[in-house]
Design an enzyme around this catalytic site. Structure first.
Site, mmCIF file in Angstrom:
data_model
loop_
_atom_site.group_PDB
_atom_site.id
_atom_site.type_symbol
_atom_site.label_atom_id
_atom_site.label_comp_id
_atom_site.label_asym_id
_atom_site.label_seq_id
_atom_site.Cartn_x
_atom_site.Cartn_y
_atom_site.Cartn_z
ATOM 1 N N LYS A 127 -5.138 -3.456 -9.582
ATOM 2 C CA LYS A 127 -4.904 -2.129 -10.169
ATOM 3 C C LYS A 127 -4.232 -2.225 -11.541
ATOM 4 O O LYS A 127 -4.443 -1.366 -12.408
ATOM 5 C CB LYS A 127 -4.099 -1.258 -9.206
ATOM 6 C CG LYS A 127 -4.896 -0.847 -7.951
ATOM 7 C CD LYS A 127 -6.253 -0.228 -8.300
ATOM 8 C CE LYS A 127 -6.818 0.637 -7.196
ATOM 9 N NZ LYS A 127 -8.187 1.115 -7.521
ATOM 10 N N TYR A 174 -3.925 -6.222 -4.400
ATOM 11 C CA TYR A 174 -4.234 -4.858 -4.844
ATOM 12 C C TYR A 174 -3.460 -4.496 -6.123
ATOM 13 O O TYR A 174 -4.020 -3.895 -7.045
ATOM 14 C CB TYR A 174 -3.885 -3.898 -3.702
ATOM 15 C CG TYR A 174 -4.231 -2.454 -3.900
ATOM 16 C CD1 TYR A 174 -5.539 -1.995 -3.758
ATOM 17 C CD2 TYR A 174 -3.239 -1.505 -4.182
ATOM 18 C CE1 TYR A 174 -5.846 -0.654 -3.899
ATOM 19 C CE2 TYR A 174 -3.534 -0.160 -4.318
ATOM 20 C CZ TYR A 174 -4.842 0.263 -4.180
ATOM 21 O OH TYR A 174 -5.142 1.604 -4.320
#
Ligand SMILES: NC(=O)c1ccc[n+]([C@@H]2O[C@H](COP(=O)([O-])OP(=O)(O)OC[C@H]3O[C@@H](n4cnc5c(N)ncnc54)[C@H](O)[C@@H]3O)[C@@H](O)[C@H]2O)c1
Length: 253
Positions: free
Chosen positions: A158, A154
């Site tokens: 991101k 993640y």
């Protein structure tokens, strides 16, 4: 386009959480809003909220990581609402685990929804923006872009959203298109509720513990992010591009 014509906005992952709040907020700003999520029926609540307030919205079922579905969804939106010139790449998933326990499928799922999804949606929508000589793209990054234990997939995705955003800004600026990223800190949604459950904490206790670490001493709400997206997508924000705005109740280390 005349100034009286309604601009069409697309918000992905808008059946709930930050996406739903953003769709409602953009409709309140006068945009016609395409509410995209995996399941068209799940978009009904968001669409009803918008239409009940007098706005225009369309529910669209689409997996943003699937090229054919994205192409079909954007073509349908253009046909039924008009060419989209505002895009909020918000759809997201978590597949948290420490590196040594992370499966390839958990890595790929997170990359595909966030990065591949944002790429496919932006590519499909950009032609309408270029034609209109106006566009606003907002990508959802995260405070996890700075690194977060248990989120190697993640945080990489991101952080990738930030590079993607800056490159869109450079490529599309000459067509009147801006691209910016909003990077939320802790926002109370189903996503953070699921994290609380995963670590074995009640959501209220989890939020209270998080709030003690945040300078403004509260966790964020979906509307806190919708407000930031509304600014970046506004008519007046045409000279603001390639930026990453952390919306986290304080600065981050
Ligand atoms: N909640 C937070 O604290 C927080 C913090 C930083 C960043 N974010 C980011 O903000 C965005 C929204 O988060 P949220 O908290 O509202 O999450 P959420 O889980 O409540 O909602 C995400 C939505 O995205 C949809 N979605 C997932 N995969 C999809 C796909 N392939 N195609 C279409 N839709 C899909 C889900 O069905 C869901 O409705 C995400 O990108 C998330 O990573 C959230």
């Amino acid at each position: 386009m005349s100034t009286t014509e309604q601009r069409v906005a697309v918000v992905t992952g808008a059946a709930r959480g930050i996406g739903a709040a953003t769709a409602v907020r953009l409709a309140a700003e006068g945009r016609a809003v395409a509410v995209i999520d995996l399941d068209e029926a799940a978009c009904k609540d968001t669409v009803e909220k918008i239409t009940a307030a007098g706005g225009t919205a369309l529910a669209v079922g689409c997996d943003v990581s699937d090229e054919a579905q994205v192409e079909a969804a954007v073509a349908r939106i253009a046909e039924e609402l008009g060419g989209p010139t505002i895009l909020v790449n918000n759809a997201g998933v978590l597949r948290d685990n420490l590196l040594f326990k992370m499966s390839v499928s958990d890595w790929d799922t997170v990359m595909n929804v966030h990065l591949r999804g944002a790429f496919l949606m932006s590519r499909a929508c950009q032609k309408y923006m270029v034609d209109a000589k106006f566009g606003r793209i907002v990508n959802l990054s995260s405070s996890s872009a700075l690194g977060n234990r248990g989120q190697v997939n993640y945080s990489a995705a991101k952080a990738g959203m930030q590079g993607f955003t800056k490159t869109l800004a450079k490529e599309l600026g000459k067509f009147g298109v801006t691209a910016n990223a909003v990077a939320p800190g802790f926002i109370a949604t189903d996503m953070t509720a699921a994290t609380a459950e995963r670590v074995g904490m009640g959501f209220e206790d989890f939020k209270a513990a998080a709030a003690t670490q945040i300078p403004v001493q509260r966790v964020g709400e979906a509307d806190d992010i919708a407000n930031a997206v509304a600014f970046f997508t506004g008519e007046a924000a045409g000279f603001v591009s390639g930026q990453v705005l952390y919306v986290a109740g304080g600065p981050l280390d």
